[in-house]
Structures are given as C-alpha cells and as structure tokens.
Design an enzyme around this catalytic site. Structure first.
Site, PDB file in Angstrom:
ATOM      1  CE  LYS A  69      -1.084   1.327   4.842  1.00 47.94           C
ATOM      2  NZ  LYS A  69      -0.388   0.381   5.734  1.00 47.94           N
ATOM      3  CG  HIS A 197       2.020  -1.404  11.807  1.00 46.80           C
ATOM      4  ND1 HIS A 197       2.598  -0.216  12.198  1.00 46.80           N
ATOM      5  CD2 HIS A 197       2.243  -1.508  10.473  1.00 46.80           C
ATOM      6  CE1 HIS A 197       3.149   0.370  11.133  1.00 46.80           C
ATOM      7  NE2 HIS A 197       2.949  -0.390  10.075  1.00 46.80           N
ATOM      8  CD  GLU A 274       2.668  -6.923   8.146  1.00 51.20           C
ATOM      9  OE1 GLU A 274       2.233  -5.834   8.596  1.00 51.20           O
ATOM     10  OE2 GLU A 274       2.056  -7.980   8.266  1.00 51.20           O
ATOM     11  NE  ARG A 277       6.693   6.253   7.283  1.00 47.68           N
ATOM     12  CZ  ARG A 277       5.701   7.053   6.872  1.00 47.68           C
ATOM     13  NH1 ARG A 277       5.939   7.987   6.002  1.00 47.68           N
ATOM     14  NH2 ARG A 277       4.476   6.903   7.346  1.00 47.68           N
TER      15      ARG A 277
HETATM   16  C1  LIG Z   1       0.688   0.348   6.384  1.00 46.73           C
HETATM   17  C2  LIG Z   1       1.071  -0.954   6.938  1.00 46.73           C
HETATM   18  C3  LIG Z   1       2.427  -1.343   6.924  1.00 46.73           C
HETATM   19  C4  LIG Z   1       3.552  -0.459   6.470  1.00 46.73           C
HETATM   20  O1  LIG Z   1       3.867   0.485   7.427  1.00 46.73           O
HETATM   21  P1  LIG Z   1       5.165   1.425   7.308  1.00 46.73           P
HETATM   22  O2  LIG Z   1       5.073   2.298   8.485  1.00 46.73           O
HETATM   23  O3  LIG Z   1       5.055   2.150   6.002  1.00 46.73           O
HETATM   24  O4  LIG Z   1       6.361   0.556   7.346  1.00 46.73           O
HETATM   25  C5  LIG Z   1       2.715  -2.609   7.399  1.00 46.73           C
HETATM   26  N1  LIG Z   1       1.759  -3.438   7.849  1.00 46.73           N
HETATM   27  C6  LIG Z   1       0.453  -3.096   7.860  1.00 46.73           C
HETATM   28  C7  LIG Z   1      -0.537  -4.064   8.356  1.00 46.73           C
HETATM   29  C8  LIG Z   1       0.073  -1.836   7.422  1.00 46.73           C
HETATM   30  O5  LIG Z   1      -1.210  -1.487   7.475  1.00 46.73           O
END
Ligand SMILES: *Cc1c(COP(=O)(O)O)cnc(C)c1O
Length: 460
Positions: A69, A197, A274, A277
C-alpha cells in the site's frame, strides 16, 4: 520467476559516474528549454536495492514482506520481488499485482485483519493462506470462506508516540487474545503466529520491545491451546529516510535484543516484518514547477525607509502538484514537506517568507504554510526529496491535474547486483563484497547540488 531486463522494468541504467541526482538536473535542463514544465519524479531503484542490503545487514533474522500500500509502482515491487522479499497485501488487487510478478503465494501475507468475504475467497482460490485477524467475526468469516487459512493474530500496540496511529483501528488487546484463540480452536482453524504494527513513523523503539514481549505471551497462550506457533510478524513503522527523528539502526538494535530475549533462535520459528516507508521514501524525488506567484507587500515595513534587507514582502508560490496529488501525504500521512532549490542560492541571496500552494481551486490545497526561499519566478523549479512513501499511491486527478510522470533509474552496479541475487540468492552479508557503495548509516547532505550542467534561467 520470469526474467526481467531493464526495458521490461521500464527504467534507465545510469552510466558510470552519473547519479540519480544528476538525472534530476538533466531533466530540469531538458524541460527548461520548452514550455512543457510538468512536475515529474525521478525514482532511484538503486536506492531501493541499497535499502534491502541495509535491512538484511541490520535485521538478519527478519525477512521483509514489503507493504504494497505504501507505493504499488510495478518497477518497485518487481525490483523487490527479484531481491526475494515477501509482500504484505491488503486487498484482492494488491494480491493480483504481486502474483502477476510470479511471486509464490507463500511469499504473500494478507495482512488486513478486516477483509471482505469475496476477497477472502479470492485469496483461498489463489493459494494465499497466511492472513491476519483481530476479532471473532473475522474468524467466523474465514472458517466459512477459506479452506486452509494459516491465521496470524494481530495484537494492539501502544502506538501513542507514532506519527500515524493504527492500533485504534486494528489489533486485539492482550486480554482478548485467549478468547480469540479458543474461538479459533472451536472453529477448527489453524493459528500460526502473532503480528503487530507499532504505528507508522515510529519514534519510540521501546514500543517494539513491549510488542515483542506481548507477542511472547500470546505465543505461549497459543501453544498451551495446542497451536503450533511459528510465525512472528513485527509489522512496519521503520523510517524511510535518514532525516527522520530516529535512525533505522537505532530501532533495529533495540529490536534485535528484544528478539534474542523473547524469541531466541529456533529453526522452527520464522520472523517477518512488513516495512513500507523504509523501502521507498528516499528513492523518490519530486520536481515541481512554479506556475504562478503573488507578492504581498508588507505594509508596515514598506513605509520604513531603506532597511538593509529588501524582504519587506511575503511571497506566495503556486506549483503544479498539490495535496490532491502527491502531497496528499500532508493530509493522510501527517507529512511535512519542504522544498530544496535545484540551484544553490548565492551566499548573499535575499530570502523571503513564502507559502507554497497546489494547482487546484481548493483553499485547502496548501503545501507549505511558511518557509524561507529566494525571489523565484514563474517557470523556476523546486525539488522535494524523500517523496516515495504514501504519495503517488493515494494521489487523485481532482480538478483535472494529473499525477506527475515517474522516470525510473538504476545504477549499473545495483542492476548487476539484482541480477546476481535473482540467480544466486542474497550473498553472505558479513563480507564487504557489494558491488556498490552502501549508504552511510547516518547523515546526508541537506541541499541538492545540481544541476551539473549550466542552468538557463527562468523563462517567463
Ligand atoms: C501500512 C502498513 C504497513 C507499512 O507500514 P510502514 O510504516 O510504512 O512501514 C505494514 N503493515 C500493515 C498491516 C500496514 O497497514
């Protein structure tokens, strides 16, 4: 995996001694000869490759599953697929994109705890088994719609210090976990691990430590109930540029010690993350053109006789990308974007208080409320660095303004490295045998020193 050559990927190889920054200058010079001064991006795929090397060095126990995303550019995901990362997909379309690259289903985690039924069925039909959940209702949907899901319980974190919080929307509180695991057991579902997260733009590495400790508790609960818990997913939240509050390696040092404490090495255990960024933010440079300008005379100081500066006015610059386009990150990602000049200002250049506005007719479309810039003209260029994360991915064409073209480049050594990894896998990381220089972990020049060719000056 199908072969990819530079033409397939749609990027240009940078010749030796030529950097992505040089490309910015070159493109500016090219466009400055014409009236067509649309905003554009330079995406340095070599920067994505360097990030991967940096990841593997800093977190050797953790396999990255790139969060699509954040930026779903085909060139980016194809580069990552070649490097062997996995992918975090949140929807059917993201799964389709990643599977169209030939990525095997076990390299995909469907990391959206709240999924539409038809999309769960899609995942099931296409072999995607690993998926997250954080509620009983989700468990019942999965039990009905998926033949052999491997479920990962997403737990809430204390993300109060993150720039973008996620745990208000997602994640089961610790006290709900036993009930959820019991429900899964009752439904005959297979739970294989825990995810979390810490919030995007994490500013406190202690959040990772706490979340990893909490994951340990949930692992133990799962094992007591007879699940074989072997997947820990530490999510995203890693900084995408060295201008962030916290350096990547400051976070990973903390993570590694928490992992060693709560999840000591075990061949049965798989640890993934995951990152979004982290991989793409610094790869993208956005170059915009000043399309309109207003000079607001400051009445008070205008009446003063000759004060030494002539900065008795504020300037409003209007540029050809805005918050409905790339700068949606200001609204959605709480970003603060500041331009750099593509020409270094002269040492005695007078600076003015300026605001910067997007091209649409909406008053909300303001990019910078206040910054300091010289007296620029219509036709001049401004450069925004670190524009790869949560920018183009969510941009709209509101009011008829198109998102900028993206020009992809990669250095030859980075490209050779990608090909080498594709055929032989990732090399051992201890050695200093990388065919290109690794990024310095800290510090970075703050101003662009481009172009390398003479600038032809504004044409109004
Ligand atoms: C958006 C998202 C990420 C990515 O997060 P970053 O801060 O860009 O590394 C990872 N896992 C999930 C479930 C997300 O919703």
């Amino acid at each position: 995996m199908k072969t990819a050559n530079p033409t397939d990927l749609g990027f240009s190889i940078l010749e030796e001694g030529f950097s992505a920054r040089d490309t910015v200058g070159q493109k500016i010079n090219e466009l400055s000869m014409t009236d067509d001064r649309d905003a554009f991006y330079i995406c340095d795929l070599g920067d994505v490759v360097k990030k991967h090397v940096r990841w593997m060095k800093a977190l050797p126990r953790v396999t990255p599953f790139y969060a699509v995303k954040c930026n779903d550019s085909r060139a980016v995901v194809e580069t990552l697929a070649s490097l062997g990362t996995g992918f975090d997909c949140a929807s059917k379309v993201e799964i389709q994109l990643i599977q169209s690259l030939g990525v095997a289903p076990d390299r995909i985690i469907y990391a959206n705890p709240c999924k539409q039924v038809s999309q769960i069925k899609y995942a099931s039909a296409h072999g995607v088994q690993t998926m997250t959940f954080d509620s009983e209702v989700e468990l019942m949907k999965v039990a009905r719609c998926h033949d052999n899901a491997k479920l990962v319980l997403r737990i809430a974190t204390d993300d109060s210090k993150a720039v973008c919080r996620l745990s208000v929307k997602f994640g089961a509180p610790l006290k709900a976990c036993r009930g959820l695991l019991e429900k899964a057991k009752e439904l005959g579902l297979d739970v294989i691990g825990v995810s979390f997260h810490v919030g995007s733009g994490c500013t406190d590495p202690g959040t990772f430590t706490q979340a990893i400790a909490d994951s340990r508790c949930v692992f133990d609960m799962g094992e007591e109930l007879g699940f074989s818990m072997d997947l820990l997913d530490i999510g995203g939240g890693f900084p995408g540029s060295d201008n962030a509050v916290l350096q990547f390696e400051e976070i990973t040092t903390v993570i590694n010690s928490a992992l060693d404490k709560y999840f000591p090495a075990d061949p049965a255990l798989k640890i993934i993350a995951e990152p979004g960024r982290f991989y793409v933010a610094s790869a993208y440079t956005l170059v915009v053109n000043i399309i309109a300008k207003k000079v607001i005379e400051d009445e008070e100081s205008a009446s003063d006789e000759e004060d030494e500066g002539t900065n008795d006015r504020t300037l409003m610059y209007y540029i050809n990308d805005g918050v409905y386009g790339s700068f949606n990150c200001i609204l959605f990602d709480h970003a603060h974007c500041l331009p750099t000049l593509h020409m270094k200002p002269k040492p005695d250049e007078v600076m003015y208080t300026c605001s910067i506005w997007g091209p649409t007719c909406d008053g909300l479309d303001r990019i910078v409320e206040q910054c300091s810039l010289p007296d620029l003209q219509v036709g001049d260029w401004l450069v925004f660095e670190d524009m790869g994360a949560y920018t183009v991915a969510a941009a709209s064409n509101f009011n008829g303004f198109q998102t900028p073209d993206i020009h992809y480049v990669m250095s030859r050594p980075a490209w050779q490295f990608v090909q080498q990894v594709r055929s032989h896998g990732m090399p051992a990381l201890a050695e200093e045998s990388y065919p290109f220089e690794l990024p310095a972990c800290c510090g970075r020049e703050s101003n662009l020193e481009i172009p390398t060719k003479p600038y032809h000056g504004p044409v109004v």
